[in-house]
Design a protein around this motif. Sequence first.
Motif, PDB file in Angstrom:
ATOM      1  N   GLN A  86       0.845  -1.186   0.000  1.00  0.00           N
ATOM      2  CA  GLN A  86       0.000   0.000   0.000  1.00  0.00           C
ATOM      3  C   GLN A  86       0.882   1.239   0.000  1.00  0.00           C
ATOM      4  O   GLN A  86       1.035   1.897   1.027  1.00  0.00           O
ATOM      5  CB  GLN A  86      -0.917   0.028   1.223  1.00  0.00           C
ATOM      6  CG  GLN A  86      -2.055  -0.935   1.151  1.00  0.00           C
ATOM      7  CD  GLN A  86      -3.077  -0.609   2.214  1.00  0.00           C
ATOM      8  OE1 GLN A  86      -2.752  -0.296   3.345  1.00  0.00           O
ATOM      9  NE2 GLN A  86      -4.330  -0.670   1.833  1.00  0.00           N
ATOM     10  N   PHE A 122     -16.002   9.238  -8.346  1.00  0.00           N
ATOM     11  CA  PHE A 122     -16.115   7.978  -9.081  1.00  0.00           C
ATOM     12  C   PHE A 122     -17.146   8.098 -10.189  1.00  0.00           C
ATOM     13  O   PHE A 122     -18.128   8.833 -10.056  1.00  0.00           O
ATOM     14  CB  PHE A 122     -16.524   6.829  -8.154  1.00  0.00           C
ATOM     15  CG  PHE A 122     -15.462   6.434  -7.169  1.00  0.00           C
ATOM     16  CD1 PHE A 122     -14.242   5.938  -7.597  1.00  0.00           C
ATOM     17  CD2 PHE A 122     -15.685   6.540  -5.816  1.00  0.00           C
ATOM     18  CE1 PHE A 122     -13.265   5.567  -6.696  1.00  0.00           C
ATOM     19  CE2 PHE A 122     -14.715   6.169  -4.900  1.00  0.00           C
ATOM     20  CZ  PHE A 122     -13.504   5.686  -5.328  1.00  0.00           C
ATOM     21  N   GLU A 157     -10.278   6.815 -10.958  1.00  0.00           N
ATOM     22  CA  GLU A 157     -10.359   5.348 -10.935  1.00  0.00           C
ATOM     23  C   GLU A 157     -10.462   4.796  -9.517  1.00  0.00           C
ATOM     24  O   GLU A 157     -11.043   3.749  -9.299  1.00  0.00           O
ATOM     25  CB  GLU A 157      -9.134   4.745 -11.634  1.00  0.00           C
ATOM     26  CG  GLU A 157      -9.035   5.075 -13.102  1.00  0.00           C
ATOM     27  CD  GLU A 157     -10.113   4.415 -13.942  1.00  0.00           C
ATOM     28  OE1 GLU A 157     -10.647   3.368 -13.531  1.00  0.00           O
ATOM     29  OE2 GLU A 157     -10.430   4.953 -15.011  1.00  0.00           O
ATOM     30  N   ASP A 158      -9.839   5.485  -8.571  1.00  0.00           N
ATOM     31  CA  ASP A 158      -9.815   5.042  -7.192  1.00  0.00           C
ATOM     32  C   ASP A 158      -9.815   6.283  -6.309  1.00  0.00           C
ATOM     33  O   ASP A 158      -9.636   7.396  -6.808  1.00  0.00           O
ATOM     34  CB  ASP A 158      -8.551   4.191  -6.949  1.00  0.00           C
ATOM     35  CG  ASP A 158      -8.618   3.351  -5.683  1.00  0.00           C
ATOM     36  OD1 ASP A 158      -9.636   3.409  -4.966  1.00  0.00           O
ATOM     37  OD2 ASP A 158      -7.634   2.643  -5.405  1.00  0.00           O
ATOM     38  N   THR A 159      -9.982   6.113  -5.019  1.00  0.00           N
ATOM     39  CA  THR A 159     -10.048   7.256  -4.112  1.00  0.00           C
ATOM     40  C   THR A 159      -8.879   8.210  -4.297  1.00  0.00           C
ATOM     41  O   THR A 159      -9.054   9.420  -4.350  1.00  0.00           O
ATOM     42  CB  THR A 159     -10.094   6.763  -2.648  1.00  0.00           C
ATOM     43  OG1 THR A 159     -11.208   5.894  -2.495  1.00  0.00           O
ATOM     44  CG2 THR A 159     -10.210   7.917  -1.680  1.00  0.00           C
ATOM     45  N   GLU A 160      -7.682   7.663  -4.417  1.00  0.00           N
ATOM     46  CA  GLU A 160      -6.492   8.495  -4.558  1.00  0.00           C
ATOM     47  C   GLU A 160      -6.176   8.826  -6.019  1.00  0.00           C
ATOM     48  O   GLU A 160      -5.256   9.575  -6.304  1.00  0.00           O
ATOM     49  CB  GLU A 160      -5.272   7.781  -3.944  1.00  0.00           C
ATOM     50  CG  GLU A 160      -5.392   7.539  -2.454  1.00  0.00           C
ATOM     51  CD  GLU A 160      -6.087   6.223  -2.124  1.00  0.00           C
ATOM     52  OE1 GLU A 160      -6.405   5.449  -3.055  1.00  0.00           O
ATOM     53  OE2 GLU A 160      -6.341   5.981  -0.943  1.00  0.00           O
TER      54      GLU A 160
END
Length: 189
Positions: A86, A122, A157-160
């Motif tokens: 991660q 999103f 695409e993702d939170t970050e």
Amino acid sequence: MRVLVVYESVYGNTHTIADAVAEGFRSPGTEIEVLAVDDASRELVQAADMVVVGGPTHAHGMSWATTRQTAVGDEKKKAEEADPDQPAHELDESATGEGLRHWFHDIGKVERTGAAAFDTRFDRSPALTGSAARGIARRLRHHGFDLLDEPTSFFVEDTEGPLADHEVLRAREWGEALSARLASEAPAG
């Protein structure tokens, strides 16, 4: 014409979109400035012919101090733990600032200033994800701005992040459309 693009960003995605929107405004006679929300003073806002405001969607709307602090804290924890599964994401330089809610409280009312609102979120129904752009647009109207377009979302695409394919191009094109709309509504001079 003086255009101000104001953004709040945690992971840099909204900042990237703000820069792309500004690129779309680039034309002779247009002075454009892209500023993190903490740097966009009341005086700069009052002097602008148009203000474009954007932020990330957190908890179904505009971020709160707590949602920004949580995101920053999570990234710092990842960096400290150095978990290779991660990796920590780089935070935007504006991530620890006050945010749009506080900024709206400080800017006061304006007159005859065009505006537009955007967010990053999103690519799902706003009923599921929420939309910071809707809240931003509502606050812009409340402060006397004239909205020149509907609130607009750009997708991650993702939170970050990263941003979804073609979103930077779409943001640039949106900036071009806003520029054309502002020019068509400007008084002849």
